[in-house]
Scaffold this motif. Structure first.
Motif, short mmCIF file in Angstrom:
data_model
loop_
_atom_site.label_atom_id
_atom_site.label_comp_id
_atom_site.label_asym_id
_atom_site.label_seq_id
_atom_site.Cartn_x
_atom_site.Cartn_y
_atom_site.Cartn_z
N LEU A 75 0.92 -1.23 0.08
CA LEU A 75 0.01 0.11 0.08
C LEU A 75 0.81 1.24 -0.12
CD1 LEU A 75 -2.74 -0.86 2.72
CD2 LEU A 75 -3.00 -0.90 0.07
N THR A 76 0.39 2.39 -0.48
CA THR A 76 1.07 3.72 -0.51
C THR A 76 0.74 4.11 0.63
OG1 THR A 76 -0.90 4.83 -1.25
CG2 THR A 76 0.38 4.09 -2.99
N CYS A 77 1.56 5.11 1.28
CA CYS A 77 1.79 5.53 2.50
C CYS A 77 0.20 6.27 2.97
CB CYS A 77 2.84 6.60 3.08
SG CYS A 77 4.13 5.90 3.06
N THR A 78 -0.31 6.87 1.63
CA THR A 78 -1.52 7.56 1.99
C THR A 78 -2.64 6.68 2.15
OG1 THR A 78 -0.87 9.43 0.51
CG2 THR A 78 -3.44 8.95 0.85
N ASN A 79 -2.78 5.37 1.17
CA ASN A 79 -3.61 4.48 1.54
C ASN A 79 -3.42 3.62 2.60
OD1 ASN A 79 -4.80 5.53 -0.76
ND2 ASN A 79 -3.87 4.04 -2.19
N LEU A 80 -2.33 3.46 3.19
CA LEU A 80 -1.98 2.89 4.55
C LEU A 80 -2.72 3.59 5.41
CD1 LEU A 80 -1.01 0.48 6.18
CD2 LEU A 80 1.18 1.64 6.23
N MET A 81 -2.36 4.84 5.46
CA MET A 81 -3.13 5.62 6.52
C MET A 81 -4.59 5.69 6.68
SD MET A 81 -4.58 8.67 7.60
CE MET A 81 -4.70 9.63 6.01
N ILE A 82 -5.26 5.64 5.46
CA ILE A 82 -6.63 5.41 5.47
C ILE A 82 -6.96 4.13 5.79
CG2 ILE A 82 -8.67 5.40 3.71
CD1 ILE A 82 -6.84 7.05 1.70
N LYS A 83 -6.47 3.14 5.58
CA LYS A 83 -6.73 1.71 5.81
C LYS A 83 -6.52 1.53 7.31
CE LYS A 83 -6.53 -1.96 3.50
NZ LYS A 83 -7.84 -2.64 2.82
N LEU A 84 -5.48 2.17 7.89
CA LEU A 84 -5.40 2.26 9.67
C LEU A 84 -6.27 2.84 10.09
CD1 LEU A 84 -1.39 2.42 9.80
CD2 LEU A 84 -2.88 0.54 9.94
N ASP A 128 7.93 4.31 9.38
CA ASP A 128 8.38 5.67 9.80
C ASP A 128 7.31 6.70 9.52
OD1 ASP A 128 10.81 4.53 10.68
OD2 ASP A 128 11.86 5.08 8.92
N ASN A 129 6.75 6.73 8.33
CA ASN A 129 5.97 7.85 7.83
C ASN A 129 4.39 7.58 8.02
OD1 ASN A 129 8.10 8.97 6.35
ND2 ASN A 129 7.55 7.91 4.34
N THR A 130 4.14 6.28 8.41
CA THR A 130 2.56 6.54 8.47
C THR A 130 2.36 5.58 9.81
OG1 THR A 130 2.33 6.01 6.04
CG2 THR A 130 0.50 5.44 7.52
N CYS A 131 3.06 4.56 10.34
CA CYS A 131 2.45 4.03 11.53
C CYS A 131 2.99 4.70 12.71
CB CYS A 131 3.28 2.42 11.46
SG CYS A 131 3.09 1.48 10.14
N ALA A 132 4.16 4.94 12.72
CA ALA A 132 4.88 5.76 14.01
C ALA A 132 4.06 6.72 14.55
CB ALA A 132 6.32 5.99 13.80
N PRO A 133 3.56 7.87 13.50
CA PRO A 133 2.75 9.04 13.96
C PRO A 133 1.50 8.71 14.62
CG PRO A 133 3.72 9.20 11.72
CD PRO A 133 3.80 7.79 11.93
N PHE A 134 0.87 7.48 14.61
CA PHE A 134 -0.19 7.08 15.17
C PHE A 134 0.07 7.15 16.79
CE2 PHE A 134 -2.05 5.83 11.39
CZ PHE A 134 -3.44 5.77 11.36
N SER A 135 1.28 7.04 17.11
CA SER A 135 1.46 7.08 18.74
C SER A 135 1.27 8.49 19.15
CB SER A 135 3.08 6.66 18.99
OG SER A 135 3.93 7.68 18.06
N SER A 136 1.44 9.62 18.61
CA SER A 136 0.99 10.71 18.97
C SER A 136 -0.62 10.91 18.87
CB SER A 136 1.57 11.89 17.98
OG SER A 136 1.10 11.81 16.62
N ASN A 137 -1.30 9.93 18.46
CA ASN A 137 -2.82 10.15 18.73
C ASN A 137 -3.40 9.02 19.66
OD1 ASN A 137 -2.89 11.71 16.58
ND2 ASN A 137 -3.04 10.25 14.97
N GLY A 138 -2.58 8.83 20.77
CA GLY A 138 -3.15 8.01 21.78
C GLY A 138 -3.03 6.49 21.57
N TYR A 139 -2.41 5.79 20.61
CA TYR A 139 -2.14 4.54 20.27
C TYR A 139 -0.72 3.83 20.73
CZ TYR A 139 -6.44 4.71 17.38
OH TYR A 139 -7.82 5.08 17.19
N GLN A 140 -0.59 2.89 21.36
CA GLN A 140 0.65 2.37 21.21
C GLN A 140 1.30 1.82 20.01
OE1 GLN A 140 0.93 -0.55 24.53
NE2 GLN A 140 2.72 -0.37 24.79
N VAL A 141 2.13 2.01 19.44
CA VAL A 141 2.86 1.38 18.00
C VAL A 141 4.12 0.62 18.58
CG1 VAL A 141 3.35 1.93 15.87
CG2 VAL A 141 1.54 3.20 17.14
N VAL A 142 4.41 -0.52 18.24
CA VAL A 142 5.48 -1.21 18.31
C VAL A 142 5.92 -1.98 17.00
CG1 VAL A 142 5.49 -1.44 20.78
CG2 VAL A 142 4.36 -3.29 19.46
N TRP A 143 6.77 -2.16 16.62
CA TRP A 143 7.28 -2.95 15.46
C TRP A 143 8.46 -3.89 15.52
CZ3 TRP A 143 7.16 2.13 15.64
CH2 TRP A 143 8.41 2.95 15.63
#
Lengths: 68, 393
Positions: free
Chosen positions: A7-16, A39-54
């Motif tokens: 998925l593109t970063c934009t479409n991954l963001m929408i999917k997530l 780096d571009n799409t998943c990690a930024p969700f941590s600033s929206n109250g989500y816990q993100v690990v990889w």
């Protein structure tokens, strides 16, 4: 296991955003992503109250877990 | 006329125009011409290709003729294409208020369009075209080439953004027996512009190119590489292509527009906002997904973006969409619902399109604001806005 590596970063963001909206408290969303997606799409969700690990699974392939 | 105006608006049509579109579009422009008396607005409409048949259709012609009577409106029609279609005499007689370009070997209309846009986007050194149609099945790549060639001849650097089925134009080895070779002409234009000191920028969307087989994984490196594509076009992520949209210069598409304040002081530093009209049903083609993806990508890059569901596009907001488990498509309604909180992004729905179909917006999407033509005109010609680009999907 979902594989979102193509998925593109934009479409991954929408999917997530869609999948995380449906996620119940305590549940975790797991999927495979590339380094750029992490780096571009998943990690930024941590600033929206989500816990993100990889964890790296292979060359440019990461298992990402996002929970509320 | 245009030099004393404070806001200049230009629209370009080259695909078939439905009665519905002509009605709401001409009504919006008429409102735009009337609102905000402190601003002097001019409207120039350039029409070629299949859109010319709207001057044959009696109902559509009436709407164009009424619009052309407004002193601030000028309608410029491609005379060479009119004659190609056998419409030269009939259209000239039935629509005396329009301007038909002289015989120009297929280039005069495009020269006038480029000259007009260069005067509107003052100081711009580039001109771009978002190409969403494939070669040969569609004549739009020919229009694209005439526009970008005209831009190059006028001293501007041409830019091509191939998107959706537009990426088929990058296929190498094209050899049409009866038509202009689109691939070769694109390559030649890119090379010629580069060799003459211009800065051509020709790119194709990597998602669209991957889907269509022009960008394939190399198992040895783990990265995608161009396959069967002409080397003058670089395959890039859409996000990278859309960085070009922050620049201050005209970008056309098969149906598009631009609204530019004439006072350019400081304008060049502000990214033009984007208005995207979603006009197609949600799943039958890639238009809706492509338009929404592009809108979201620009909004996430900080470009103020407004999406307007209009005409058949309103079906995206009707009923409750359920994607079958094995069907790999994005649920358009989920896309819209999940991204309503993206800063810089605004969703609107065209109320007359809903009324015409006797439908309403699904309850869980009812937060999307419905707009009538007068309100749509106020949004388009918002006096506080910088330059505006308008694209139809």
């Amino acid at each position: 296991m979902n594989d979102f590596t193509e998925l593109t970063c934009t479409n991954l963001m929408i999917k997530l955003k869609i999948l995380l909206k449906k996620l119940a408290p305590g549940e975790t969303l797991s999927f495979f992503a590339t380094r750029e997606q992490v780096d571009n799409t998943c990690a930024p969700f941590s600033s929206n109250g989500y816990q993100v690990v990889w964890d790296q699974e292979a060359e440019n392939r990461y298992l990402v877990r996002i929970g509320k | 006329m245009e030099h004393s105006a404070t806001v200049s608006s230009t629209f370009f049509f080259c695909t078939p125009l439905s009665h519905e579109r002509i009605n709401w579009y001409t009504e919006c422009v008429a409102y735009g011409a009337g609102i905000g008396s402190e601003q002097k607005r001019t409207f120039t409409v350039f029409i070629t290709g299949d859109a010319l048949f709207s001057f044959v259709d009696a109902q559509s012609r009436e709407a164009w003729n009424a619009l052309s009577e407004l002193p601030s409106v000028q309608i410029v029609v491609d005379g060479d294409e009119l004659r190609l279609h056998g419409l030269g005499d009939s259209v000239g007689a039935a629509s005396p208020g329009i301007t038909i370009t002289e015989r120009g070997g297929g280039t005069l209309f495009w020269e006038q369009l480029v000259f007009h846009l260069a005067g509107e986007w003052k100081g711009s050194k580039k001109a771009g075209f978002l190409l969403c149609h494939p070669p040969y099945m569609s004549r739009i790549p020919v229009h694209m080439l005439r526009f970008l060639s005209g831009a190059f001849n006028a001293g501007l650097s041409p830019e091509l953004y191939a998107y959706l089925d537009g990426v088929h134009n990058i296929h190498n080895g094209q050899r049409p027996s009866e038509f202009e070779n689109i691939g070769r002409t694109i390559a030649t234009l890119s090379r010629t512009a580069g060799e003459s000191g211009k800065d051509p920028w020709f790119a194709a969307c990597s998602r669209c190119a991957t889907a269509r087989g022009y960008f394939q994984m190399n198992p040895g490196t783990g990265y995608c590489e161009p396959a069967s594509s002409i080397e003058e076009i670089t395959i890039r992520p859409l996000k990278e292509i859309l960085t070009r949209f922050t620049g201050y210069y005209p970008i056309l598409s098969h149906t598009s527009g631009g609204i530019v304040p004439r006072d350019v002081s400081g304008q060049q530093e502000i990214p033009p906002r984007l208005v995207i009209f979603i006009t197609n049903p949600p799943y039958g083609t890639e238009w809706t997904f492509g338009g929404l993806s592009l809108a979201l990508a620009t909004a996430m890059d900080g470009i103020p973006t407004t999406v307007v569901f209009v005409e058949h596009g309103v079906y995206s907001l009707y009923g409750t969409h359920e994607v079958p488990p094995n069907d790999k498509v994005f649920n358009v309604q989920e896309m819209v619902a999940a991204t309503g909180d993206v800063p810089s992004l605004c969703y609107l729905v065209h109320a007359p399109s809903l009324e015409r179909r006797g439908i309403d917006v699904e309850e869980h999407l009812s937060g999307i604001r419905q707009v009538q033509n007068d309100e749509l005109a106020r949004i388009l010609w918002d006096q506080a806005s910088p330059a505006t680009r308008i694209l139809f999907f």
